[in-house]
Design a protein around this motif. Structure first.
Motif, mmCIF file in Angstrom:
data_model
loop_
_atom_site.group_PDB
_atom_site.id
_atom_site.type_symbol
_atom_site.label_atom_id
_atom_site.label_comp_id
_atom_site.label_asym_id
_atom_site.label_seq_id
_atom_site.Cartn_x
_atom_site.Cartn_y
_atom_site.Cartn_z
ATOM 1 N N HIS A 32 0.981 -0.977 0.266
ATOM 2 C CA HIS A 32 0.207 -0.107 0.112
ATOM 3 C C HIS A 32 1.214 1.024 -0.320
ATOM 4 C CE1 HIS A 32 0.957 -0.668 4.417
ATOM 5 N NE2 HIS A 32 0.552 0.014 3.882
ATOM 6 N N ALA A 33 2.009 1.087 0.698
ATOM 7 C CA ALA A 33 2.716 2.164 1.329
ATOM 8 C C ALA A 33 3.397 3.241 -0.548
ATOM 9 C CB ALA A 33 3.690 2.245 2.078
ATOM 10 N N LEU A 34 4.407 1.574 -0.788
ATOM 11 C CA LEU A 34 4.518 2.205 -2.276
ATOM 12 C C LEU A 34 3.833 2.306 -3.395
ATOM 13 C CD1 LEU A 34 6.291 -1.528 -2.362
ATOM 14 C CD2 LEU A 34 6.959 0.188 -2.129
ATOM 15 N N ALA A 35 2.586 2.058 -3.310
ATOM 16 C CA ALA A 35 1.447 2.093 -4.471
ATOM 17 C C ALA A 35 1.498 3.659 -4.435
ATOM 18 C CB ALA A 35 0.531 1.042 -4.769
ATOM 19 N N HIS A 36 1.298 3.630 -3.153
ATOM 20 C CA HIS A 36 0.316 5.200 -2.825
ATOM 21 C C HIS A 36 1.932 6.237 -2.965
ATOM 22 C CE1 HIS A 36 -1.216 8.574 -1.107
ATOM 23 N NE2 HIS A 36 -0.350 9.271 -0.173
ATOM 24 N N ALA A 37 3.109 6.107 -2.760
ATOM 25 C CA ALA A 37 4.152 6.542 -3.767
ATOM 26 C C ALA A 37 4.952 7.151 -4.821
ATOM 27 C CB ALA A 37 4.983 6.223 -2.035
#
Length: 621
Positions: free
Chosen positions: A462-467
């Protein structure tokens, strides 16, 4: 009384004066003079005319190659080209054969990576084997497995040499100068390997460069020899020889840059040093790609050099050098495509030889830019194939794990899969490059159908996709779904499907242009997730209320459930709980402080009711 010797000297002097005054070949031939002197002057005049015709070539190195015809051995230039072909195509060996006009066959001239003496001495008749077929048809041929390919005439001597070298895959392309066949450039592998059209095209470009270098080296040597014979006859001839020397030095310098793997910055630097001033290369978008010497400073929003009329003129004068106020400009063009603009100045007026140097620099820059583009496309094609193999589980487990290691990923460490969709079909290559730049090294980024797929080290999809969404969504909008983590390449097909469903869910929920994982989508995540974590979802929605009950021995969860069963009526809920309505109101106020003020809004209330039902199911198991 004038002697016959005096008359000969006078005739020779008159003939030399005609040569110095740039007389035509016809006038030189008609003038009386001793045969030996006239032959020498005619050779020099002919060499001078030939040199001028070569120096007038403008567009590309191939045009120069078509005008030159001498046949001396270029030596180390061909060795460097063969070595560069092996490096660029990543093959086990590369070699070059030259055409023997007397024998009517081709012989091995240069090899790089060869270990077989038999192979290094083999000669190929026209039409025999793959190389002979290239030589006879003047067309490129390639094969993933030569011994099994029935298109070629398998001659014992050739097959024996190929087998002794251990060669399996071969690609060969002809060296052609106009209609003259010069030789064949090969790249070969000792294991089966298909050659892509991009790789064949790249080898063809190197073959063209080899043909140019071969013919130019011969012609320049002949011109220098002819001019040195009359170096003392006239000052103009000495000056012309200096120009030829500068042109040869420029040619050698640029050839060295290209053949040693240099980039456009090396070409710009070489040009600045050769001419003694500054040089600036602008890319097709008007950005300074390379600067050497004391060039005017970039003005920030507006570059003062780009505001000059000479830059606009250079864009319209295809392949021609133009000047304005001591600044010279030329378009960097290949196949009618404007790849950039080259500017030089700071060294006064350019002599003719120096003008040709700038034009040659523009041609070499265009070739280097094309090489860079082809290399980038080849690397991206390889990444695309790797991504396709990973998400389709093609090939062995070991092969797919090897792909990850080759890209700098450790298959033993957690990895996430990101899928991005959006943008127009023609933008996918540029968008993939943007994604690759945003993620940095140690990732695999490729395209598959209308998707951009990335394998990234990490444990938080989730953090990778958001960033990633925040970094790339400044132009065309990409919606990004993240899945994982995993340490098993066999899970990539299911992760890919989950990421695709996540992208679809984001778009359906009106969150186009965002990045998320299925676990962040609430009940929608339970639908799109390949392995939905129901307990996690219940905990995510009801956690604050459950923790409150556990810490204080209360039953706010029961009150919350009774409230929804009663259709949102505190009074009816109080009846089912056998408490006063004010007690229910107080409990609901506490629930609101735990879940937030929006807990009774339709979307949030739906999430809470679903979590309550799922909690009952989990407790009933």
């Amino acid at each position: 009384m004038a002697t016959e010797e005096d008359a000969s000297i006078e005739q020779a002097t008159s003939l030399l004066e005609l040569l110095a005054s740039d007389a035509s070949i016809a006038r030189l031939a008609a003038a009386p003079a001793p045969d030996a002197i006239k032959d020498l002057v005619l050779r020099v005049g002919t060499a001078r005319e030939e040199h001028r015709r070569r120096e007038s070539a403008q567009s590309a190195l191939l045009d120069i190659a078509r005008e030159l015809a001498s046949k001396e051995d270029p030596g180390t230039v061909l060795e460097a080209i063969v070595r560069r072909a092996r490096i660029l195509l990543g093959t086990d060996l590369a070699y070059l054969t030259l055409y023997d006009t007397d024998a009517g066959d081709t012989f091995m001239r240069v090899t790089d990576g060869s270990v077989s003496a038999e192979f290094q001495s083999v000669r190929l008749d026209l039409g025999a084997g793959l190389g002979g077929l290239v030589a006879s048809t003047h067309r490129p041929y390639w094969t993933a497995n030569y011994q099994l390919d029935e298109r070629f005439d398998h001659i014992h001597t050739i097959d024996s040499a190929v087998d002794d070298e251990g060669i399996i895959a071969i690609c060969g392309t002809p060296l052609i100068v106009e209609s003259e066949f010069v030789g064949v450039l090969f790249a070969a592998n000792r294991s089966p390997r298909p050659f892509s059209r991009t790789e064949v095209g790249l080898l063809g470009n190197l073959a063209a460069l080899a043909a140019i270098a071969l013919v130019q080296t011969r012609a320049l040597t002949a011109a220098q020899d002819a001019l040195s014979a009359l170096s003392q006859a006239h000052e103009d001839m000495r000056h012309q020889a200096e120009g030829v020397a500068r042109a040869a030095a420029a040619h050698d310098r640029f050839a060295s840059v290209v053949l040693e793997g240099g980039g456009v910055d090396d070409v710009t630097k070489a040009l600045s040093e050769l001419l003694g001033g500054w040089a600036v290369l602008f890319d097709a978008d008007g950005r300074r790609r390379s600067v050497h010497g004391r060039a005017p400073q970039d003005g920030g929003e507006t570059d003062p050099l780009l505001e000059m009329e000479v830059v606009e003129r250079a864009r319209h004068e295809t392949g021609r050098l133009v000047d304005e106020g001591g600044i010279h400009a030329i378009g960097v063009i290949a196949s009618r495509e404007q790849l950039g603009t080259l500017l030089v100045s700071g060294h006064g007026a350019l002599e003719e030889a120096d003008q040709r140097t700038v034009e040659r620099a523009a041609v070499v820059t265009a070739l280097v830019l094309l090489f860079e583009r082809q290399a980038d496309e080849a690397r991206q094609s390889a990444r695309n194939r790797i991504v396709a193999d990973l998400i389709a589980a093609r090939g062995s487990h070991a092969d797919r794990t090897g792909y990850l290691r080759a890209a700098g990923l450790d298959p033993r460490q957690p990895m996430c899969l990101l899928v991005a969709r959006g943008g127009a079909p023609g933008q996918h290559r540029a968008l993939a490059l943007s994604v690759s730049t945003a993620l940095g090294d140690g990732c695999i980024v490729g395209t598959h159908d209308d998707e951009i797929i990335a394998v990234v080290p990490g444990e938080a999809p989730h953090a990778l996709a958001h960033a990633l969404a925040q970094r790339v969504n400044r132009g065309p909008v990409l919606t990004i779904g993240g899945t994982g983590p995993t340490t098993d390449v066999d899970e990539f097909p299911s992760l890919h499907l989950e990421a695709l469903r996540t992208v679809g869910a984001l778009n359906a929920l009106g969150r186009t242009g965002e990045g998320a994982a299925a676990t962040e989508l609430g009940f929608a995540g339970l639908i799109v997730g390949a392995d939905p974590d129901i307990a996690h979802y219940v905990r995510q929605v009801l956690g604050p209320v459950v923790d409150y009950d556990d810490a204080r021995g209360t039953d706010l969860i029961g009150t919350l459930q009774a409230y929804f069963v009663a259709g949102g009526s505190p009074r009816h809920a109080a009846g089912s709980l056998h408490v006063h309505a004010n007690t229910v109101a107080q409990r609901l106020t506490r629930i609101g402080s735990l879940l937030g003020t929006t807990w009774q809004q339709p979307d949030r209330a739906l999430e809470i009711q679903l979590a309550l039902k799922l909690r009952q199911l989990l407790e009933a198991r």
